[in-house]
Design a protein around this motif. Structure first.
Motif, PDB file in Angstrom:
ATOM      1  N   TRP A 158      43.201   6.753  42.747  1.00 26.97           N
ATOM      2  CA  TRP A 158      44.010   5.682  43.703  1.00 26.97           C
ATOM      3  C   TRP A 158      45.560   6.217  44.033  1.00 26.97           C
ATOM      4  CZ3 TRP A 158      40.215   3.817  40.288  1.00 26.97           C
ATOM      5  CH2 TRP A 158      39.405   3.201  40.863  1.00 26.97           C
ATOM      6  N   ARG A 159      45.852   5.852  45.043  1.00 25.24           N
ATOM      7  CA  ARG A 159      47.191   6.289  45.306  1.00 25.24           C
ATOM      8  C   ARG A 159      47.999   5.251  44.773  1.00 25.24           C
ATOM      9  NH1 ARG A 159      51.059   5.205  49.074  1.00 25.24           N
ATOM     10  NH2 ARG A 159      52.471   6.846  49.354  1.00 25.24           N
ATOM     11  N   HIS A 160      48.201   4.910  43.354  1.00 28.75           N
ATOM     12  CA  HIS A 160      48.932   3.878  42.941  1.00 28.75           C
ATOM     13  C   HIS A 160      49.540   4.279  41.431  1.00 28.75           C
ATOM     14  CE1 HIS A 160      50.113  -0.192  42.083  1.00 28.75           C
ATOM     15  NE2 HIS A 160      49.828  -0.250  40.779  1.00 28.75           N
ATOM     16  N   ARG A 161      50.891   4.375  41.313  1.00 26.93           N
ATOM     17  CA  ARG A 161      51.256   4.816  39.918  1.00 26.93           C
ATOM     18  C   ARG A 161      51.765   3.459  39.351  1.00 26.93           C
ATOM     19  NH1 ARG A 161      54.186  10.432  40.024  1.00 26.93           N
ATOM     20  NH2 ARG A 161      52.496  11.711  41.342  1.00 26.93           N
ATOM     21  N   TRP A 162      51.787   3.501  38.185  1.00 20.53           N
ATOM     22  CA  TRP A 162      52.245   2.222  37.252  1.00 20.53           C
ATOM     23  C   TRP A 162      53.363   1.694  37.710  1.00 20.53           C
ATOM     24  CZ3 TRP A 162      56.190   0.788  34.158  1.00 20.53           C
ATOM     25  CH2 TRP A 162      55.860  -0.264  33.104  1.00 20.53           C
ATOM     26  N   GLN A 163      53.482   0.237  37.685  1.00 18.20           N
ATOM     27  CA  GLN A 163      54.529  -0.516  37.771  1.00 18.20           C
ATOM     28  C   GLN A 163      54.370  -1.521  36.848  1.00 18.20           C
ATOM     29  OE1 GLN A 163      54.729  -1.869  41.955  1.00 18.20           O
ATOM     30  NE2 GLN A 163      53.807  -0.275  42.654  1.00 18.20           N
ATOM     31  N   PRO A 164      55.604  -2.165  36.561  1.00 24.00           N
ATOM     32  CA  PRO A 164      55.648  -3.077  35.350  1.00 24.00           C
ATOM     33  C   PRO A 164      54.888  -4.209  35.606  1.00 24.00           C
ATOM     34  CG  PRO A 164      57.986  -2.382  35.875  1.00 24.00           C
ATOM     35  CD  PRO A 164      57.030  -1.779  37.049  1.00 24.00           C
TER      36      PRO A 164
END
Length: 276
Positions: free
Chosen positions: A199-205
């Motif tokens: 997925w085109r999503h990297r970790w965010q808090p």
């Protein structure tokens, strides 16, 4: 490979990032590796990376051996492996001494397979054939880390990401890394299922609200609406991805899915270093 279709009932947005794509080539060239590090690609595929007869030799040896599982308290559904993974030996942001003793046993069991070649060395050589300095196994405190494992995620991997910068306090390797990849070489694939989804999503808090209790993984809602790639495995193909994107493996149907795998770090020195 498909891109942009819904998976597990989660529909992506209609927007498309032209750099979020998988490149397919006959070899891991310098430009492809540099492009993956720079974010011009999300994945690189090399069909026929290892000849079928060599895949069959390793597979036959592995099928005659019992696989262990990753720590079941943390990895559910269970994922089987042959060899030692560093993730089972994390301790307060570092690496437990148990890893090094387990690694001695790992090297003995791999040597005991009686193979005519070293499959992990063959993978490193193919990966680094067009990269200045090639590929070497990384070190921590002067000690060489594991060179790889065989993984069998027949029930799949949960949605997760891999990022040594976030998983370990300080630098995991003696040389700081500025980029990270994940390498897989497929020895056996099922007739259906077993796809890698990226997925085109990297970790965010805020993503921590979706983390599954006591698990390495996240509820798939964490990537709801994100653009994705779905990549079906092929025997002999090598796949290199940017694992800092959330990714998962779908359950296999009809046969075992066995792949050789290791992590790859792009060091600040420019060298490519592996570990497992």
């Amino acid at each position: 490979m498909t891109s942009g279709k819904s998976t597990q009932g989660l529909s992506p947005t209609t927007s498309h990032d032209p750099f979020f794509r998988a490149a397919t080539a006959p070899a891991f060239t310098h430009d492809l590796l540099a492009g993956l590090a720079a974010g011009r690609y999300a994945a690189v595929r090399v069909p026929g990376f290892l000849p079928r007869e060599r895949c069959d030799e390793v597979l036959a040896a592995l099928e005659a051996r019992a696989f262990d599982s990753y720590g079941k308290a943390r990895v559910q559904p269970p994922v089987m492996r042959f060899g030692v993974g560093i993730s089972d030996h994390m301790a307060e942001g570092g690496v437990s001494e148990s890893y090094w003793s387990a690694l001695e046993g790992h090297r003995e069991v791999w040597q005991g397979l009686g193979l005519s070649f070293d499959p992990f060395r063959a993978c490193r050589e193919g990966l680094g054939a067009h990269w200045p300095g090639g590929v070497a196994v990384g070190r921590r405190g002067g000690r060489q880390l594991g060179d790889g494992v065989a993984r069998e995620p027949n029930q799949g991997f949960q949605v997760h990401f891999d990022d040594a910068l976030r998983e370990y306090a300080g630098d995991l390797l003696d040389e700081p890394i500025v980029g990270q990849f994940a390498f897989n070489l497929y020895l056996s694939v099922p007739p259906s299922g077993g796809e890698t989804v990226l997925w085109r999503h990297r970790w965010q808090p805020e993503d921590e609200a979706y983390r599954l209790p006591a698990s390495y993984g996240y509820d798939e809602a964490v990537v709801r609406g994100a653009e994705f790639l779905e990549i079906a495995p092929r025997v002999g193909e090598a796949l290199l991805i940017d694992p800092r994107y959330f990714h998962a493996v779908r359950p296999s149907r009809g046969a075992r899915r066995i792949a050789l795998g290791f992590a790859v770090g792009l060091a600040a020195s420019g060298r490519l270093l592996t570990w497992a």
